[in-house]
Scaffold this motif. Structure first.
Motif, PDB file in Angstrom:
ATOM      1  N   GLN A 194       0.782  -1.434   0.013  1.00 23.79           N
ATOM      2  CA  GLN A 194      -0.261   0.148  -0.368  1.00 23.79           C
ATOM      3  C   GLN A 194       0.837   1.642  -0.375  1.00 23.79           C
ATOM      4  OE1 GLN A 194      -1.794   0.931   4.229  1.00 23.79           O
ATOM      5  NE2 GLN A 194      -0.692  -1.796   3.837  1.00 23.79           N
ATOM      6  N   ILE A 195       0.056   2.507  -0.125  1.00 18.75           N
ATOM      7  CA  ILE A 195       1.086   3.342  -0.418  1.00 18.75           C
ATOM      8  C   ILE A 195       0.017   3.998   1.173  1.00 18.75           C
ATOM      9  CG2 ILE A 195       1.398   6.184  -1.342  1.00 18.75           C
ATOM     10  CD1 ILE A 195       1.079   4.347  -4.330  1.00 18.75           C
ATOM     11  N   LYS A 196       1.273   4.532   1.673  1.00 17.57           N
ATOM     12  CA  LYS A 196       0.915   5.681   3.081  1.00 17.57           C
ATOM     13  C   LYS A 196       2.294   7.057   3.247  1.00 17.57           C
ATOM     14  CE  LYS A 196      -0.723   2.448   6.209  1.00 17.57           C
ATOM     15  NZ  LYS A 196      -1.141   1.815   7.575  1.00 17.57           N
ATOM     16  N   PHE A 197       1.727   8.107   3.292  1.00 15.52           N
ATOM     17  CA  PHE A 197       2.605   8.535   3.679  1.00 15.52           C
ATOM     18  C   PHE A 197       2.675  10.284   4.761  1.00 15.52           C
ATOM     19  CE2 PHE A 197      -1.248  11.226   3.181  1.00 15.52           C
ATOM     20  CZ  PHE A 197      -1.208  12.221   3.326  1.00 15.52           C
ATOM     21  N   ILE A 198       4.324  10.517   5.213  1.00 15.16           N
ATOM     22  CA  ILE A 198       4.125  11.614   6.560  1.00 15.16           C
ATOM     23  C   ILE A 198       4.318  13.000   6.415  1.00 15.16           C
ATOM     24  CG2 ILE A 198       4.457   9.189   7.866  1.00 15.16           C
ATOM     25  CD1 ILE A 198       7.001  11.310   7.270  1.00 15.16           C
ATOM     26  N   VAL A 199       4.370  13.814   6.477  1.00 13.84           N
ATOM     27  CA  VAL A 199       4.082  15.193   6.944  1.00 13.84           C
ATOM     28  C   VAL A 199       5.521  15.426   8.093  1.00 13.84           C
ATOM     29  CG1 VAL A 199       4.048  17.261   6.977  1.00 13.84           C
ATOM     30  CG2 VAL A 199       2.098  16.261   6.434  1.00 13.84           C
ATOM     31  N   ASN A 200       7.014  15.521   7.249  1.00 13.54           N
ATOM     32  CA  ASN A 200       8.581  15.434   7.453  1.00 13.54           C
ATOM     33  C   ASN A 200       8.431  16.366   8.498  1.00 13.54           C
ATOM     34  OD1 ASN A 200       9.059  13.836   5.638  1.00 13.54           O
ATOM     35  ND2 ASN A 200      10.618  13.406   6.691  1.00 13.54           N
ATOM     36  N   GLY A 201       7.302  17.779   7.827  1.00 13.65           N
ATOM     37  CA  GLY A 201       7.399  19.146   8.420  1.00 13.65           C
ATOM     38  C   GLY A 201       6.779  20.666   7.545  1.00 13.65           C
ATOM     39  N   THR A 202       7.655  21.350   8.384  1.00 19.99           N
ATOM     40  CA  THR A 202       7.166  22.090   7.357  1.00 19.99           C
ATOM     41  C   THR A 202       8.024  23.377   6.744  1.00 19.99           C
ATOM     42  OG1 THR A 202       5.480  23.498   8.539  1.00 19.99           O
ATOM     43  CG2 THR A 202       6.400  24.818   7.048  1.00 19.99           C
ATOM     44  N   VAL A 203       8.960  23.710   5.849  1.00 21.00           N
ATOM     45  CA  VAL A 203      10.943  23.860   5.821  1.00 21.00           C
ATOM     46  C   VAL A 203      10.757  25.348   5.121  1.00 21.00           C
ATOM     47  CG1 VAL A 203      12.578  23.347   4.600  1.00 21.00           C
ATOM     48  CG2 VAL A 203      11.158  21.060   4.695  1.00 21.00           C
ATOM     49  N   LYS A 204      11.519  26.289   6.346  1.00 20.91           N
ATOM     50  CA  LYS A 204      11.622  27.676   5.992  1.00 20.91           C
ATOM     51  C   LYS A 204      12.754  28.325   6.212  1.00 20.91           C
ATOM     52  CE  LYS A 204       9.776  28.287  10.713  1.00 20.91           C
ATOM     53  NZ  LYS A 204       8.494  29.280  11.361  1.00 20.91           N
TER      54      LYS A 204
END
Length: 231
Positions: A216-226
Motif C-alpha cells: 500500500q501507499i501511505k505518507f507522512i509530513v516531515n515538517g514545514t520547511v523554511k
C-alpha cells in the motif's frame, strides 16, 4: 495520513539550567517501523532507547527527536522477545542534521536504513513542496515509481530499500503510482501544500493476507520547511 510534525531548520537541542549553560549539539532523528511482520520495535542508540513505547508496524516517532551526536550503534529490538533484529555499528550522528531511520525487511531478515534528509539545507521552489519516497516492499522485483504533480513527473526505478532524494513539486494533487511489472500496481493521490516536506511510504508484504499488511501507499509530513532567520 499518519501523524504530521512541524519543524524549523537549524535544529539544536538545548539542555539548560538556571546558570544558562552552553547548548549541547544534537541531531534530529525520525524512526519508522516498516517491517510488516514486526508488531513492535524499540530503537536503541548505544544502549539508550529512542522510543518509550514500541513502534507498531507502520508507526513512527511523529517527528524528529533530538539525539546526542557522535558515532553510535543503532539497533532494532523486537519488543516482545527482546531480540535484536537489525544493527548498524558506529553510525555518525552529525550536529544539526535531520536523519530518518527506517527498519525494513521481513522473514527474519531486517535492516536499518539510515539517511540524511538534508532538511538543514533544502528548500522547495517558491510555492512548491518537497516530496520523496521510500520503496520498502521486500520483493525481489524492482518497482517503477512515479510522482506526478502539475506538469512535473518524477519517475524512478526503485528496488527494495530505495530512498529517493527530495524533489520540489507543484502543490495540489500529487499522483503516486508504483508497479512491480507483474500485475501489481499501487496508486494513490494526496494533497500537498506549499513549504511542507513529505515522505511517501511504499510498504507492505506481497505475501500478506491481512489488508493492513498488504502492499500500500501511505505518507507522512516531515515538517514545514523554511529558512532559519533566527539569531
Amino acid at each position: 495520513m499518519l501523524l504530521a510534525a512541524t519543524m524549523g531548520l537549524g535544529l539544536v537541542s538545548c539542555m539548560k539550567n538556571n546558570d544558562d549553560q552552553p547548548e549541547i549539539p544534537s541531531a534530529g532523528l525520525m524512526g519508522f517501523n516498516l517491517a510488516p511482520d514486526q508488531d513492535g520495535i524499540f530503537i536503541r542508540l548505544s544502549g539508550n532507547t529512542l522510543n518509550n513505547q514500541a513502534f507498531a508496524y507502520s508507526n513512527f516517532t511523529g517527528g524528529y527527536l533530538p539525539v546526542f551526536t557522535g558515532n553510535r550503534d543503532v539497533r532494532g529490538i523486537n519488543a516482545l522477545t527482546g531480540t535484536e533484529i537489525s544493527t548498524t555499528a558506529g553510525f555518525n550522528f552529525e550536529p544539526n542534521k535531520y536523519l530518518s531511520l527506517f527498519v525494513t525487511g521481513a522473514d527474519s531478515v531486517y535492516s536499518n536504513l539510515i539517511v540524511n534528509d538534508h532538511l538543514d539545507t533544502l528548500l522547495p521552489a517558491t510555492g512548491e513542496a518537497l516530496v520523496r519516497f521510500i520503496q520498502a516492499i521486500p520483493d525481489s522485483a524492482a518497482y517503477a515509481v512515479n510522482l506526478s504533480s502539475g506538469s512535473k513527473d518524477v519517475p524512478a526505478t526503485a528496488p527494495f530499500n530505495t530512498v529517493s532524494e527530495f524533489s520540489s513539486m507543484p502543490v495540489g494533487d500529487l499522483k503516486i503510482s508504483a508497479s512491480n511489472g507483474t500485475g501489481s500496481t499501487l496508486e494513490r493521490t494526496i494533497q500537498i501544500e506549499a513549504s511542507k516536506a513529505y515522505t511517501i511510504l511504499i510498504m507492505g508484504n506481497p505475501a500478506a493476507t491481512d489488508d493492513t499488511r498488504k502492499p500500500q501507499i501511505k505518507f507522512i509530513v516531515n515538517g514545514t520547511v523554511k529558512p532559519d532567520d533566527t539569531e
